[in-house]
Scaffold this motif. Structure first.
Motif, PDB file in Angstrom:
ATOM      1  N   ALA A   1      -9.526  57.846   5.907  1.00  0.00           N
ATOM      2  CA  ALA A   1      -8.997  56.652   5.283  1.00  0.00           C
ATOM      3  C   ALA A   1      -7.669  56.275   5.864  1.00  0.00           C
ATOM      4  CB  ALA A   1      -9.069  56.344   4.062  1.00  0.00           C
ATOM      5  N   GLN A   2      -6.748  57.050   5.657  1.00  0.00           N
ATOM      6  CA  GLN A   2      -5.280  56.936   6.079  1.00  0.00           C
ATOM      7  C   GLN A   2      -5.345  56.613   7.648  1.00  0.00           C
ATOM      8  OE1 GLN A   2      -3.384  60.584   4.542  1.00  0.00           O
ATOM      9  NE2 GLN A   2      -2.710  59.376   2.597  1.00  0.00           N
ATOM     10  N   GLU A   3      -6.089  57.493   8.421  1.00  0.00           N
ATOM     11  CA  GLU A   3      -5.944  57.449   9.773  1.00  0.00           C
ATOM     12  C   GLU A   3      -6.684  56.099  10.361  1.00  0.00           C
ATOM     13  OE1 GLU A   3      -5.382  58.518  13.559  1.00  0.00           O
ATOM     14  OE2 GLU A   3      -4.707  59.581  11.786  1.00  0.00           O
ATOM     15  N   LYS A   4      -7.752  55.528   9.631  1.00  0.00           N
ATOM     16  CA  LYS A   4      -8.170  54.240   9.851  1.00  0.00           C
ATOM     17  C   LYS A   4      -7.147  52.835   9.599  1.00  0.00           C
ATOM     18  CE  LYS A   4     -13.117  55.130   9.383  1.00  0.00           C
ATOM     19  NZ  LYS A   4     -14.401  54.903   8.390  1.00  0.00           N
ATOM     20  N   GLU A   5      -6.667  53.245   8.623  1.00  0.00           N
ATOM     21  CA  GLU A   5      -5.360  52.121   8.003  1.00  0.00           C
ATOM     22  C   GLU A   5      -4.316  52.254   8.988  1.00  0.00           C
ATOM     23  OE1 GLU A   5      -2.326  51.344   4.460  1.00  0.00           O
ATOM     24  OE2 GLU A   5      -4.034  52.877   3.971  1.00  0.00           O
ATOM     25  N   TYR A   6      -4.042  53.434   9.342  1.00  0.00           N
ATOM     26  CA  TYR A   6      -2.691  53.635  10.619  1.00  0.00           C
ATOM     27  C   TYR A   6      -3.131  52.863  11.774  1.00  0.00           C
ATOM     28  CZ  TYR A   6       0.138  55.661  13.859  1.00  0.00           C
ATOM     29  OH  TYR A   6       1.124  55.752  14.835  1.00  0.00           O
ATOM     30  N   LEU A   7      -4.532  53.263  12.175  1.00  0.00           N
ATOM     31  CA  LEU A   7      -4.944  52.566  13.604  1.00  0.00           C
ATOM     32  C   LEU A   7      -5.213  51.124  13.562  1.00  0.00           C
ATOM     33  CD1 LEU A   7      -7.717  55.305  14.702  1.00  0.00           C
ATOM     34  CD2 LEU A   7      -5.267  54.862  15.432  1.00  0.00           C
ATOM     35  N   SER A   8      -5.585  50.627  12.237  1.00  0.00           N
ATOM     36  CA  SER A   8      -5.518  49.241  12.072  1.00  0.00           C
ATOM     37  C   SER A   8      -4.227  48.483  12.001  1.00  0.00           C
ATOM     38  CB  SER A   8      -6.500  49.043  10.562  1.00  0.00           C
ATOM     39  OG  SER A   8      -6.308  47.709  10.505  1.00  0.00           O
ATOM     40  N   LYS A   9      -3.527  49.184  11.574  1.00  0.00           N
ATOM     41  CA  LYS A   9      -1.996  48.667  11.492  1.00  0.00           C
ATOM     42  C   LYS A   9      -1.440  48.647  13.018  1.00  0.00           C
ATOM     43  CE  LYS A   9      -0.640  49.465   6.760  1.00  0.00           C
ATOM     44  NZ  LYS A   9       0.587  50.367   5.973  1.00  0.00           N
ATOM     45  N   LYS A  10      -1.734  49.557  13.836  1.00  0.00           N
ATOM     46  CA  LYS A  10      -1.283  49.624  14.902  1.00  0.00           C
ATOM     47  C   LYS A  10      -1.923  48.622  15.883  1.00  0.00           C
ATOM     48  CE  LYS A  10       1.753  52.885  15.117  1.00  0.00           C
ATOM     49  NZ  LYS A  10       3.103  52.319  15.602  1.00  0.00           N
ATOM     50  N   ASP A  11      -3.147  48.439  15.439  1.00  0.00           N
ATOM     51  CA  ASP A  11      -4.085  47.382  16.310  1.00  0.00           C
ATOM     52  C   ASP A  11      -3.499  45.996  15.953  1.00  0.00           C
ATOM     53  OD1 ASP A  11      -5.946  46.445  18.276  1.00  0.00           O
ATOM     54  OD2 ASP A  11      -7.386  45.829  16.206  1.00  0.00           O
ATOM     55  N   ILE A  12      -3.241  45.687  14.799  1.00  0.00           N
ATOM     56  CA  ILE A  12      -2.650  44.375  14.322  1.00  0.00           C
ATOM     57  C   ILE A  12      -1.264  44.220  14.866  1.00  0.00           C
ATOM     58  CG2 ILE A  12      -1.606  43.123  12.218  1.00  0.00           C
ATOM     59  CD1 ILE A  12      -4.084  44.259  10.655  1.00  0.00           C
ATOM     60  N   GLU A  13      -0.483  45.266  15.046  1.00  0.00           N
ATOM     61  CA  GLU A  13       0.792  45.057  15.718  1.00  0.00           C
ATOM     62  C   GLU A  13       0.753  44.809  17.073  1.00  0.00           C
ATOM     63  OE1 GLU A  13       3.062  48.737  14.800  1.00  0.00           O
ATOM     64  OE2 GLU A  13       2.957  48.247  12.608  1.00  0.00           O
ATOM     65  N   LYS A  14      -0.229  45.321  17.939  1.00  0.00           N
ATOM     66  CA  LYS A  14      -0.045  45.236  19.115  1.00  0.00           C
ATOM     67  C   LYS A  14      -0.882  43.721  19.279  1.00  0.00           C
ATOM     68  CE  LYS A  14      -3.065  46.274  23.189  1.00  0.00           C
ATOM     69  NZ  LYS A  14      -4.117  47.191  23.575  1.00  0.00           N
ATOM     70  N   THR A  15      -1.914  43.081  18.486  1.00  0.00           N
ATOM     71  CA  THR A  15      -2.115  41.814  18.683  1.00  0.00           C
ATOM     72  C   THR A  15      -1.010  40.836  18.239  1.00  0.00           C
ATOM     73  OG1 THR A  15      -4.389  42.588  17.923  1.00  0.00           O
ATOM     74  CG2 THR A  15      -3.893  40.121  17.744  1.00  0.00           C
ATOM     75  N   ASP A  16      -0.177  41.188  17.344  1.00  0.00           N
ATOM     76  CA  ASP A  16       0.619  40.308  16.928  1.00  0.00           C
ATOM     77  C   ASP A  16       1.794  40.217  18.210  1.00  0.00           C
ATOM     78  OD1 ASP A  16      -0.203  39.823  14.630  1.00  0.00           O
ATOM     79  OD2 ASP A  16       0.903  41.103  13.410  1.00  0.00           O
TER      80      ASP A  16
END
Length: 127
Positions: free
Chosen positions: A64-79
């Protein structure tokens, strides 16, 4: 016969009643040992199941922590891509869309911890 006799007599064999009583006593002792072994095996099994469950919970938390981290990274890239978008060659409607997207990015970045109630001032501008 007297006890002073030099000839040793063999002990008398156990009678049927005594043999049954002795056998019953051994059987209950054997049963109790068997039940103790079953209880010990159950305790070991329960302990192993608890350890396996704890490991599964730890693995799920890590995933769950890894998914959250990857999700944040994906959002940051999109932003970053949204903020870097060049709108100079776009139609007015497309420019408006990207302007709204940039505003959403800014809203998320400026008010990450405060919640949506502090972003009302952004909605009042440019409407």
């Amino acid at each position: 016969m007297s006890e002073d006799s030099p000839i040793q007599k063999e002990p008398r064999p156990i009678g049927r009643k005594a043999a049954k009583a002795k056998k019953a006593g051994n059987s209950s002792n054997h049963n109790s040992k068997f039940l103790e072994e079953i209880a010990r095996q159950n305790a070991i099994r329960i302990e192993m199941e608890q350890k396996r469950h704890d490991m599964e919970v730890a693995i799920q938390a890590e995933c769950a922590q890894e998914k959250e981290y990857l999700s944040k990274k994906d959002i940051e890239k999109t932003d970053r891509e949204t903020m870097a978008m060049d709108t100079s060659h776009m139609s007015p409607e497309t420019k408006q869309y990207w302007k709204l997207e940039r505003r959403d990015v800014m809203r998320r970045r400026l008010f990450q911890d405060d919640g949506p109630s502090n972003t009302d001032w952004l909605n009042d501008q440019n409407h």
